[in-house]
Design an enzyme around this catalytic site. Structure first.
Site, PDB file in Angstrom:
ATOM      1  N   HIS A  41      51.908  45.059  20.145  1.00  0.00           N
ATOM      2  CA  HIS A  41      52.316  43.740  19.647  1.00  0.00           C
ATOM      3  C   HIS A  41      53.718  43.797  19.023  1.00  0.00           C
ATOM      4  O   HIS A  41      54.062  42.983  18.173  1.00  0.00           O
ATOM      5  CB  HIS A  41      51.314  43.202  18.604  1.00  0.00           C
ATOM      6  CG  HIS A  41      49.900  43.199  19.066  1.00  0.00           C
ATOM      7  ND1 HIS A  41      49.368  42.209  19.859  1.00  0.00           N
ATOM      8  CD2 HIS A  41      48.893  44.102  18.873  1.00  0.00           C
ATOM      9  CE1 HIS A  41      48.088  42.475  20.106  1.00  0.00           C
ATOM     10  NE2 HIS A  41      47.786  43.624  19.530  1.00  0.00           N
ATOM     11  N   SER A 162      82.239  43.481  22.705  1.00  0.00           N
ATOM     12  CA  SER A 162      82.224  42.045  22.482  1.00  0.00           C
ATOM     13  C   SER A 162      83.654  41.521  22.468  1.00  0.00           C
ATOM     14  O   SER A 162      84.571  42.209  22.021  1.00  0.00           O
ATOM     15  CB  SER A 162      81.545  41.725  21.145  1.00  0.00           C
ATOM     16  OG  SER A 162      81.791  40.397  20.740  1.00  0.00           O
ATOM     17  N   LYS A 168      80.466  45.831  18.366  1.00  0.00           N
ATOM     18  CA  LYS A 168      79.325  45.672  19.262  1.00  0.00           C
ATOM     19  C   LYS A 168      79.346  46.643  20.443  1.00  0.00           C
ATOM     20  O   LYS A 168      80.385  46.965  20.990  1.00  0.00           O
ATOM     21  CB  LYS A 168      79.282  44.235  19.808  1.00  0.00           C
ATOM     22  CG  LYS A 168      79.000  43.162  18.779  1.00  0.00           C
ATOM     23  CD  LYS A 168      77.608  43.305  18.177  1.00  0.00           C
ATOM     24  CE  LYS A 168      76.500  43.009  19.160  1.00  0.00           C
ATOM     25  NZ  LYS A 168      76.463  41.610  19.587  1.00  0.00           N
ATOM     26  N   ASN A 170      76.931  46.401  23.655  1.00  0.00           N
ATOM     27  CA  ASN A 170      75.850  45.624  24.253  1.00  0.00           C
ATOM     28  C   ASN A 170      75.345  46.261  25.554  1.00  0.00           C
ATOM     29  O   ASN A 170      76.151  46.590  26.430  1.00  0.00           O
ATOM     30  CB  ASN A 170      76.328  44.207  24.549  1.00  0.00           C
ATOM     31  CG  ASN A 170      76.807  43.485  23.301  1.00  0.00           C
ATOM     32  OD1 ASN A 170      76.206  43.616  22.244  1.00  0.00           O
ATOM     33  ND2 ASN A 170      77.887  42.730  23.421  1.00  0.00           N
ATOM     34  N   GLU A 175      70.397  44.212  30.513  1.00  0.00           N
ATOM     35  CA  GLU A 175      70.108  42.786  30.406  1.00  0.00           C
ATOM     36  C   GLU A 175      70.227  42.094  31.761  1.00  0.00           C
ATOM     37  O   GLU A 175      69.432  41.206  32.098  1.00  0.00           O
ATOM     38  CB  GLU A 175      71.053  42.152  29.389  1.00  0.00           C
ATOM     39  CG  GLU A 175      70.781  42.606  27.957  1.00  0.00           C
ATOM     40  CD  GLU A 175      71.830  42.132  26.968  1.00  0.00           C
ATOM     41  OE1 GLU A 175      71.630  42.354  25.760  1.00  0.00           O
ATOM     42  OE2 GLU A 175      72.854  41.550  27.395  1.00  0.00           O
ATOM     43  N   TYR A 202      53.890  29.091  65.746  1.00  0.00           N
ATOM     44  CA  TYR A 202      55.271  29.189  65.263  1.00  0.00           C
ATOM     45  C   TYR A 202      55.827  27.837  64.836  1.00  0.00           C
ATOM     46  O   TYR A 202      55.599  26.812  65.473  1.00  0.00           O
ATOM     47  CB  TYR A 202      56.183  29.786  66.342  1.00  0.00           C
ATOM     48  CG  TYR A 202      57.599  29.934  65.847  1.00  0.00           C
ATOM     49  CD1 TYR A 202      57.946  30.959  64.989  1.00  0.00           C
ATOM     50  CD2 TYR A 202      58.582  29.007  66.204  1.00  0.00           C
ATOM     51  CE1 TYR A 202      59.229  31.089  64.493  1.00  0.00           C
ATOM     52  CE2 TYR A 202      59.879  29.124  65.721  1.00  0.00           C
ATOM     53  CZ  TYR A 202      60.196  30.169  64.862  1.00  0.00           C
ATOM     54  OH  TYR A 202      61.468  30.282  64.360  1.00  0.00           O
ATOM     55  N   GLN A 207      61.999  30.686  60.068  1.00  0.00           N
ATOM     56  CA  GLN A 207      63.326  31.292  60.106  1.00  0.00           C
ATOM     57  C   GLN A 207      63.861  31.537  58.695  1.00  0.00           C
ATOM     58  O   GLN A 207      64.685  32.424  58.474  1.00  0.00           O
ATOM     59  CB  GLN A 207      64.270  30.343  60.868  1.00  0.00           C
ATOM     60  CG  GLN A 207      65.722  30.769  60.918  1.00  0.00           C
ATOM     61  CD  GLN A 207      66.534  29.780  61.738  1.00  0.00           C
ATOM     62  OE1 GLN A 207      66.247  29.572  62.911  1.00  0.00           O
ATOM     63  NE2 GLN A 207      67.521  29.171  61.124  1.00  0.00           N
TER      64      GLN A 207
END
Length: 341
Positions: A41, A162, A168, A170, A175, A202, A207
């Protein structure tokens, strides 16, 4: 023919899955005896070996691999000779063509031959399930690389900075993998919806089954290749992890099992340990700091010797069931996969 294409592409996909499994296995071996806090959890739960967690990825990928190989068996039937949809009166030799093209068998009904796209749906379903596993791996690695978890450091070649925040780092590649998986799910859905309203035989709609199939195959191959390289460019933050497995709430289940071994019922043991943990949290105490008298308030079965199980190494060592995180059992799994892959 789309069947010949898929026979070849499944071989390619299976090989790439195996290569990724090897890459993960190598990383699992490099993690050694590193113990991480496991989560359920997304809440801290119990200690597990990092290698045990990584082996769970290999297990899932193995099912993905065999799922595709199983689909390949049903692809390996040649439909040529069904003609428009009723067969032909010309003296063709379907068996000869089958042998020349390397198919295992012939399709047995001409109408089904020209209208069947089950094999495409089956491959797309297999790729969709595979992509779910890949997306969940990406999400784990994204979480592990955050400052809040700080389990791993991913090489900057798989990250970006960033445009406004200099500090930063990232995990953009992960992602984008996570985001691309939605497209693969859409590919399956588009062919499912395409097929659901068609009459037998068909129809020109068929297609349109190829663009989503090609897209899903190519996208999954790209993701597998990225992951192969990425797992070779991760550093394990051992000191940070070691500080996180000192949380004694991680060992609550071990205390419950300690009481059960002393003859206490599971329900009562759960209540005892639950009350003890809450009291320690409220009073700012550690379970290991409770005196013998304080322990006896919760149960006469509790003695100071429980301090010996209030550490991550003892916790994983106590596990004994097949498939658990016990170091000896995990080592056997690593040896098994080393031989199998």
């Amino acid at each position: 023919d789309i069947r010949m294409y898929l026979k070849s592409e499944i071989d390619n996909l299976v090989e790439k899955i195996v290569q990724l499994q090897r890459s993960i296995l190598k990383f699992a071996k490099s993690s050694g005896q590193v113990i991480i806090p496991g989560y359920t959890h997304l809440q801290i739960a119990q200690p597990v070996l990092m290698s045990h967690h990584l082996l769970s990825y290999i297990e899932g990928l193995e099912r993905d691999k065999t799922r595709l190989q199983d689909a390949q068996k049903r692809i390996d039937a040649m439909p040529l000779g069904a003609c428009a949809f009723s067969g032909t009166g010309l003296a063709i030799d379907r068996e000869l063509v089958r042998k020349e093209l390397g198919f295992v068998s012939l399709t047995a009904n001409s109408i089904d031959s020209v209208s069947d796209r089950d094999f495409i749906l089956e491959v797309l379903a297999g790729l969709t399930i595979l992509s779910v596993h890949l997306s969940r791996i990406a999400e784990d690695l994204i979480l592990w690389s955050t400052k809040e978890f700080n389990f791993i450091d991913i090489d900057f070649s798989f990250c970006t900075g960033s445009s406004i925040m200099p500090h930063k780092k990232n995990p953009d590649i992960l992602e984008l993998i996570r985001g691309s998986v939605g497209r693969i799910h859409g590919d399956l859905s588009s062919v499912m919806i395409l097929m659901k309203g068609l009459p037998s035989s068909y129809n020109r709609d068929l297609q349109l089954d190829k663009p989503p199939l090609f897209d899903a195959v190519d996208t999954v191959k790209d993701i597998l290749e990225i992951f192969m390289a990425l797992f070779g460019n991760i550093i394990i933050e051992k000191e940070s992890i070691a500080s996180k497995v000192k949380d004694e709430s991680l060992f609550s289940v071990d205390i419950v099992e300690y009481l059960i071994k002393q003859g206490v019922s599971y329900r009562k043991a759960h209540d005892i340990v639950g009350k003890m943990v809450i009291d320690c949290l409220d009073k700012g105490k550690k379970i290991s700091g409770l005196s013998s008298t304080e322990l006896k308030k919760y149960s006469d079965k509790l003695t100071p010797d429980i301090r010996g199980i209030l550490n991550a190494q003892a916790s994983v060592n106590l596990k004994s069931s097949y498939g658990s995180t016990n170091p000896k059992l995990v080592a056997k799994q690593i040896a098994k996969w080393s031989k199998q892959l």
